[in-house]
Scaffold this motif. Structure first.
Motif, PDB file in Angstrom:
ATOM      1  N   UNK A 194      38.019  81.311  70.644  1.00  0.00           N
ATOM      2  CA  UNK A 194      38.395  81.755  72.029  1.00  0.00           C
ATOM      3  C   UNK A 194      39.596  80.817  72.816  1.00  0.00           C
ATOM      4  N   UNK A 195      40.111  79.433  72.367  1.00  0.00           N
ATOM      5  CA  UNK A 195      40.438  78.609  73.523  1.00  0.00           C
ATOM      6  C   UNK A 195      42.202  78.391  73.226  1.00  0.00           C
ATOM      7  N   UNK A 196      42.013  79.366  71.736  1.00  0.00           N
ATOM      8  CA  UNK A 196      43.797  79.277  71.263  1.00  0.00           C
ATOM      9  C   UNK A 196      44.757  79.782  72.360  1.00  0.00           C
ATOM     10  N   UNK A 246      58.039  75.026  79.113  1.00  0.00           N
ATOM     11  CA  UNK A 246      58.795  75.355  80.249  1.00  0.00           C
ATOM     12  C   UNK A 246      59.498  73.502  81.166  1.00  0.00           C
ATOM     13  N   UNK A 247      58.707  73.190  81.086  1.00  0.00           N
ATOM     14  CA  UNK A 247      58.495  72.084  82.341  1.00  0.00           C
ATOM     15  C   UNK A 247      59.551  70.768  81.153  1.00  0.00           C
ATOM     16  N   UNK A 248      60.037  70.634  80.256  1.00  0.00           N
ATOM     17  CA  UNK A 248      59.955  69.561  80.138  1.00  0.00           C
ATOM     18  C   UNK A 248      61.443  69.966  79.566  1.00  0.00           C
ATOM     19  N   UNK A 303      49.212  79.067  76.088  1.00  0.00           N
ATOM     20  CA  UNK A 303      49.620  78.824  77.161  1.00  0.00           C
ATOM     21  C   UNK A 303      49.887  77.834  78.211  1.00  0.00           C
ATOM     22  N   UNK A 304      49.206  76.798  78.107  1.00  0.00           N
ATOM     23  CA  UNK A 304      49.631  75.298  77.752  1.00  0.00           C
ATOM     24  C   UNK A 304      51.031  74.181  77.871  1.00  0.00           C
TER      25      UNK A 304
END
Length: 749
Positions: A191-193, A205-207, A198-199
């Motif tokens: 469920x956490x996949x 995207x930020x790096x 997304x993280x």
């Protein structure tokens, strides 16, 4: 020479040129040239394609001689294996002797090396027939056997110097991975996949993505403080003691005769006691104690065991732990707010400064009802522990008794310790070095130091010399020892030292004499002088305050509204004094952020802000019909002040208006308040009243703590003193609002 031979010679003759500095022609036979033997030229194979000579030209061996290490150059091989290739069909080479040939080779080597170090384009040259061609810079130079060169012109030529240092720049190549095993935190089917993916996309995207080019500013930010608390576990110390008694033979006989045979229930009893408990119980149930022995005979076996369990110290400690667990269930959210674990987000959008007080809990039980709270002391090592003193407020309360309770936020309903006294308690103070020592001042002038680690009253040292009330107690340290300072109702200020003796060592350091003449400070009405002679010429020393940086300086507030500035180096003398209030002074508090500022409150219904070095108050609160009994600075917000007047709890802010408080909170039970204290972390405010209740409030919707508190206080004071330019000019002359500690520490280190 025939035309055919001339055509062959011209076909094999090569002229080579390259750019660079011009080459000076030198003599073919220099004076110092060594004589060398001539070497027959090796045979060279001529390659022709479609009738054209495409034989490759021989390489110049000196061009690569400097870059090869541990290799034999072509020039060395020239005389050994004759690997230097020349035209075999030219018979005119025999006319050039070996010395001329070697000299030309040396000249060519020098010119090639000069061109190589000047980073020019160099090509090879060759020898053909009896004409020797040497590469020239932008021109063709040919030598024959009958060519003559001026020796003086050749000697005047200076070849360019070879550099001593050559820099090599090493650059990093692109990183390549031989093996890449990506990490896996959760399974793709879990469920956490989706959340993990997304993280990862946000991180990319930020790096590495477009988010990397976002606007970034180098500014200070406010981060949430992470609370850390170390917990240690120690085993219970085993204590032993020796006891003895005298018995006669008849007593021993009677004792053995009355011993009952243990029943079956007693044999099956699973209750066991430690050695310490057995000793305690044995002393209580000893046969020589007639009362205890009679009670023990009348009680059943189960009652005896239950009585022993109730009187056990381990049982009492277990009850305290159970009460803490129950208190945590009832006050879990309030305890988190007290410790700062559930503070509101300072970056929320709907932020608004309201200075609200939210009641968390009340320290009170049946024993505190109707007893006035006279003092509150916070433990110097553990902010969860609070000591509360109970005494009397009005002078005509003759039947009032004293009590001290040690409260813990883990159990807001019941105290951890309770000490009862026959005399009302007026002041208390925790030691800054030994957190288990609590100094207690009484209304009859006695002073005691208790060890609160014991549930019973354990007096370490005491003094019973005076008979006037002990209005205030302070612990201060000069050198390695920590001493006590106490102020009394007869104007005495004494210093107490803890020695090996049973009583405290007392030294009188100050007597607050009645001030005479005109005093600096506030404007006050002069009292009418009567003909009656005063019984005493001293004012009551109501409050004490230590200088924040100078350990030898202290301030004393009297019941006549005068503040005495004194020193422990000069006994019974003051260094300065001024009129602060037109009535008794109850409190003197120094600012924790700007130690030149301090607050006073008194019976003239006002609280005033002073600065060391100026005898006029900077700020004065508005007047009311009730006296200001206490005032305190917030250790979290440098401009926030709390005062109590009657049933009201007022919160002030220096950076806002001072003619009106920011918030007013009424006492929950409508009883007059007597004491107010901020907690060590500054998130909560404790208020005690005359009914024996201590209310714990949390400060809600408060301003954010600034990065530079001294600058904020200075700007706020300048804004408040706009209408008083003379006082503002004096404040600017003072400079910084903090004392320089180096000026004081060099005398006391």
């Amino acid at each position: 020479m025939s035309s055919l031979e001339h055509s062959k010679r011209s076909a094999t003759k090569s002229v080579v040129s390259y750019e660079g500095p011009p080459i000076i022609r030198k003599s073919l036979r220099p004076r110092d040239a060594p004589k060398q033997k001539s070497v027959p030229p090796p045979r060279q194979v001529i390659i022709t394609v479609d009738g054209k000579d495409v034989t490759p030209m021989p390489l110049n061996p000196y061009l690569f001689e400097g870059g090869r290490e541990r290799q034999i150059s072509i020039l060395d091989n020239l005389t050994k294996d004759q690997s230097f290739m020349l035209q075999p069909h030219h018979s005119s080479l025999g006319r050039v002797d070996s010395q001329k040939f070697q000299t030309n080779l040396l000249l060519q080597k020098q010119e090639v090396e000069s061109a190589a170090f000047t980073h020019r384009s160099i090509v090879t040259s060759a020898y053909f027939g009896d004409d020797i061609v040497i590469p020239a810079f932008g021109s063709v130079v040919s030598y024959s056997d009958d060519t003559s060169v001026d020796v003086e012109e050749a000697e005047a030529y200076h070849e360019p110097a070879i550099p001593d240092h050559i820099s090599l720049v090493l650059k990093e190549t692109d990183t390549f991975f031989l093996l890449d095993l990506p990490s896996c935190s959760v399974s793709k089917d879990s469920e956490q996949a989706e959340a993990v993916e997304e993280d990862n996309r946000d991180y990319e995207y930020l790096t590495k993505g477009k988010g990397r080019n976002r606007k970034v500013l180098t500014v200070g930010v406010q981060t949430v403080e992470v609370l850390r608390k170390a917990r240690d576990t120690e085993t219970t110390k085993k204590r032993s003691r020796n006891t003895g008694t005298y018995v006669s033979g008849w007593e021993m006989y009677d004792t053995f005769q009355t011993v009952e045979v243990p029943s079956s229930d007693e044999e099956r009893s699973d209750v066991s006691f430690s050695e310490e408990e057995k000793l305690d119980f044995g002393m209580q149930d000893h046969k020589l104690n007639e009362e205890s022995s009679m009670e023990s005979y009348r009680m059943s076996t189960e009652d005896k065991q239950l009585n022993k369990i109730v009187k056990s110290r381990a049982f009492r400690d277990a009850l305290i732990v159970i009460e803490r667990i129950l208190g945590n269930n009832c006050y879990n959210e309030e305890q988190k707010r007290f410790k700062g674990l559930s503070d509101p987000d300072v970056f929320r959008e709907d932020i608004e400064y309201k200075y609200k007080l939210h009641l968390l809990w009340t320290y009170a039980n049946d024993n505190t009802e109707g007893k006035c709270v006279t003092a509150v002391a916070l433990n110097s090592f553990n902010e969860d522990i609070v000591a509360v003193a109970y005494g009397k407020y009005f002078y005509n309360d003759r039947q009032c008794v004293g009590m001290v309770m040690i409260w813990n936020i883990k159990n807001p309903r019941q105290p951890e310790r309770q000490y009862d006294f026959v005399v009302p308690v007026t002041s208390i103070a925790f030691s800054n070095v030994n957190p288990n020592l609590l100094a207690i001042g009484f209304y009859n002038g006695h002073l005691k130091i208790l060890d609160i680690s014991s549930p019973e009253i354990n007096v370490i040292r005491e003094d019973t010399t005076f008979f006037e009330p002990v209005w205030n107690i302070l612990w201060f340290k000069q050198g390695d020892e920590e001493d006590l300072m106490a102020s009394f109702g007869d104007g005495r200020v004494c210093r107490y030292q803890i020695t090996s003796a049973e009583y405290l060592k007392r030294t009188q350091i100050m007597v607050t004499a009645a001030a005479e003449g005109k005093l600096k400070g506030i404007k006050y009405l002069k009292k009418c002088e009567g003909k009656d002679i005063s019984i005493t010429g001293f004012d009551q020393a109501r409050c004490l305050a230590l200088h924040p940086t100078d350990p030898s300086t202290y301030f004393v507030g009297t019941d006549e509204g005068v503040v005495h500035r004194c020193s422990t180096n000069y006994y019974n003398e003051h260094m300065d004094l001024f009129k602060a209030h037109d009535g008794a002074i109850h409190t003197i508090r120094f600012s924790p952020f700007a130690n030149k500022l301090y607050l006073t409150c008194g019976d003239d219904f006002r609280a005033r802000l002073w600065v060391d070095g100026i005898s006029e108050p900077l700020v004065t609160t508005t007047r009311s019909l009730l006296p200001a009994l206490d005032v305190d600075w917030s250790p979290e917000n440098p401009t926030v002040i709390a005062t109590i007047r009657g049933t009201d709890i007022l919160v002030w802010d220096l950076q806002r208006k001072m003619y009106q408080s920011q918030s007013v909170q009424k006492s929950p039970k409508g009883v007059f308040n007597t004491v107010c204290r901020f907690t060590t972390n500054g998130r909560c405010l404790m208020v005690g009243d005359m009914g024996g209740n201590v209310y714990v409030y949390s400060l809600e919707d408060m301003p954010i703590r600034p990065f530079f508190p001294e600058n904020l206080i200075l700007q706020s004071l300048k804004r408040l003193l706009v209408t008083r330019p003379d006082l503002l000019k004096k404040l600017r002359k003072l400079g910084s609002l903090n004392f320089d500690k180096q000026n004081f520490s060099k005398y006391f280190n």
